[in-house]
Design a protein around this motif. Structure first.
Motif, PDB file in Angstrom:
ATOM      1  N   LYS A 215       0.835  -1.194   0.000  1.00  0.00           N
ATOM      2  CA  LYS A 215       0.000   0.000   0.000  1.00  0.00           C
ATOM      3  C   LYS A 215       0.872   1.246   0.000  1.00  0.00           C
ATOM      4  CE  LYS A 215      -0.909   0.946   4.848  1.00  0.00           C
ATOM      5  NZ  LYS A 215      -1.949   1.202   5.826  1.00  0.00           N
ATOM      6  N   CYS A 216       0.312   2.322  -0.505  1.00  0.00           N
ATOM      7  CA  CYS A 216       1.035   3.590  -0.564  1.00  0.00           C
ATOM      8  C   CYS A 216       0.935   4.293   0.788  1.00  0.00           C
ATOM      9  CB  CYS A 216       0.446   4.486  -1.654  1.00  0.00           C
ATOM     10  SG  CYS A 216       0.689   3.846  -3.319  1.00  0.00           S
ATOM     11  N   PRO A 217       1.976   5.037   1.157  1.00  0.00           N
ATOM     12  CA  PRO A 217       1.902   5.803   2.403  1.00  0.00           C
ATOM     13  C   PRO A 217       0.799   6.857   2.333  1.00  0.00           C
ATOM     14  CG  PRO A 217       4.121   5.864   1.464  1.00  0.00           C
ATOM     15  CD  PRO A 217       3.247   5.187   0.482  1.00  0.00           C
ATOM     16  N   SER A 218       0.488   7.433   3.468  1.00  0.00           N
ATOM     17  CA  SER A 218      -0.562   8.450   3.491  1.00  0.00           C
ATOM     18  C   SER A 218      -0.146   9.639   2.633  1.00  0.00           C
ATOM     19  CB  SER A 218      -0.832   8.894   4.931  1.00  0.00           C
ATOM     20  OG  SER A 218       0.333   9.448   5.489  1.00  0.00           O
ATOM     21  N   LEU A 219      -1.126  10.314   2.081  1.00  0.00           N
ATOM     22  CA  LEU A 219      -0.950  11.456   1.179  1.00  0.00           C
ATOM     23  C   LEU A 219      -0.297  11.081  -0.143  1.00  0.00           C
ATOM     24  CD1 LEU A 219       0.175  14.157   3.757  1.00  0.00           C
ATOM     25  CD2 LEU A 219      -2.125  13.711   2.935  1.00  0.00           C
ATOM     26  N   SER A 220      -0.315   9.796  -0.503  1.00  0.00           N
ATOM     27  CA  SER A 220       0.189   9.327  -1.790  1.00  0.00           C
ATOM     28  C   SER A 220      -0.944   8.668  -2.552  1.00  0.00           C
ATOM     29  CB  SER A 220       1.311   8.312  -1.605  1.00  0.00           C
ATOM     30  OG  SER A 220       2.396   8.887  -0.937  1.00  0.00           O
ATOM     31  N   LEU A 221      -0.883   8.742  -3.866  1.00  0.00           N
ATOM     32  CA  LEU A 221      -1.896   8.132  -4.717  1.00  0.00           C
ATOM     33  C   LEU A 221      -1.303   6.961  -5.477  1.00  0.00           C
ATOM     34  CD1 LEU A 221      -3.431  11.382  -6.214  1.00  0.00           C
ATOM     35  CD2 LEU A 221      -4.337  10.005  -4.356  1.00  0.00           C
ATOM     36  N   ILE A 222      -2.116   5.961  -5.759  1.00  0.00           N
ATOM     37  CA  ILE A 222      -1.675   4.820  -6.548  1.00  0.00           C
ATOM     38  C   ILE A 222      -1.633   5.232  -8.014  1.00  0.00           C
ATOM     39  CG2 ILE A 222      -2.206   2.468  -7.248  1.00  0.00           C
ATOM     40  CD1 ILE A 222      -3.633   2.121  -4.568  1.00  0.00           C
ATOM     41  N   ALA A 223      -0.461   5.050  -8.639  1.00  0.00           N
ATOM     42  CA  ALA A 223      -0.291   5.422 -10.041  1.00  0.00           C
ATOM     43  C   ALA A 223      -0.091   4.210 -10.936  1.00  0.00           C
ATOM     44  CB  ALA A 223       0.899   6.368 -10.180  1.00  0.00           C
ATOM     45  N   GLY A 224      -0.070   3.013 -10.367  1.00  0.00           N
ATOM     46  CA  GLY A 224       0.120   1.797 -11.146  1.00  0.00           C
ATOM     47  C   GLY A 224       0.712   0.707 -10.276  1.00  0.00           C
ATOM     48  N   LYS A 225       1.311  -0.300 -10.938  1.00  0.00           N
ATOM     49  CA  LYS A 225       1.936  -1.410 -10.230  1.00  0.00           C
ATOM     50  C   LYS A 225       3.380  -1.538 -10.674  1.00  0.00           C
ATOM     51  CE  LYS A 225      -0.369  -5.056  -9.003  1.00  0.00           C
ATOM     52  NZ  LYS A 225      -1.044  -6.342  -9.042  1.00  0.00           N
ATOM     53  N   CYS A 226       4.263  -1.805  -9.721  1.00  0.00           N
ATOM     54  CA  CYS A 226       5.671  -2.062 -10.032  1.00  0.00           C
ATOM     55  C   CYS A 226       5.899  -3.564 -10.221  1.00  0.00           C
ATOM     56  CB  CYS A 226       6.568  -1.553  -8.912  1.00  0.00           C
ATOM     57  SG  CYS A 226       6.569   0.233  -8.754  1.00  0.00           S
ATOM     58  N   SER A 227       5.272  -4.370  -9.388  1.00  0.00           N
ATOM     59  CA  SER A 227       5.352  -5.824  -9.484  1.00  0.00           C
ATOM     60  C   SER A 227       4.116  -6.403  -8.811  1.00  0.00           C
ATOM     61  CB  SER A 227       6.640  -6.339  -8.830  1.00  0.00           C
ATOM     62  OG  SER A 227       6.622  -6.114  -7.452  1.00  0.00           O
ATOM     63  N   THR A 228       4.144  -7.691  -8.540  1.00  0.00           N
ATOM     64  CA  THR A 228       2.967  -8.349  -7.985  1.00  0.00           C
ATOM     65  C   THR A 228       2.522  -7.746  -6.656  1.00  0.00           C
ATOM     66  OG1 THR A 228       3.688 -10.404  -9.019  1.00  0.00           O
ATOM     67  CG2 THR A 228       1.998 -10.581  -7.332  1.00  0.00           C
ATOM     68  N   PHE A 229       3.458  -7.495  -5.773  1.00  0.00           N
ATOM     69  CA  PHE A 229       3.115  -7.004  -4.436  1.00  0.00           C
ATOM     70  C   PHE A 229       3.516  -5.549  -4.212  1.00  0.00           C
ATOM     71  CE2 PHE A 229       3.583 -11.621  -3.784  1.00  0.00           C
ATOM     72  CZ  PHE A 229       2.301 -11.903  -3.373  1.00  0.00           C
ATOM     73  N   GLN A 230       3.996  -4.857  -5.236  1.00  0.00           N
ATOM     74  CA  GLN A 230       4.429  -3.480  -5.073  1.00  0.00           C
ATOM     75  C   GLN A 230       3.590  -2.552  -5.937  1.00  0.00           C
ATOM     76  OE1 GLN A 230       8.603  -3.318  -5.944  1.00  0.00           O
ATOM     77  NE2 GLN A 230       9.141  -3.711  -3.823  1.00  0.00           N
ATOM     78  N   LEU A 231       3.204  -1.431  -5.361  1.00  0.00           N
ATOM     79  CA  LEU A 231       2.416  -0.419  -6.065  1.00  0.00           C
ATOM     80  C   LEU A 231       3.295   0.765  -6.424  1.00  0.00           C
ATOM     81  CD1 LEU A 231      -0.735  -0.375  -3.789  1.00  0.00           C
ATOM     82  CD2 LEU A 231      -0.495  -1.479  -5.998  1.00  0.00           C
TER      83      LEU A 231
END
Length: 62
Positions: free
Chosen positions: A42-58
């Protein structure tokens, strides 16, 4: 015991995807080029998800 033969192929597929691939590295580089960073699960607070880096990384952007 009957489920064991079904569990084994699933386990092998999971390990194969967790090993990583050249495509996962490309996604990570794309994220960094877009001024993002990779975070685990999950992304830290005040961050938005912009995609996926790998299976378990955003890919996150602030």
């Amino acid at each position: 015991m009957k489920i064991l033969y079904l569990l084994f192929p699933f386990f092998l597929l999971f390990l194969q995807s967790a090993a990583g691939s050249p495509q996962a590295l490309g996604k990570r580089e794309d994220c960094l080029q877009r001024n993002g960073f990779c975070a685990f699960l999950k992304c830290p607070s005040l961050s938005l998800i912009a995609g996926k880096c790998s299976t378990f990384q955003l890919c996150c952007k602030t």
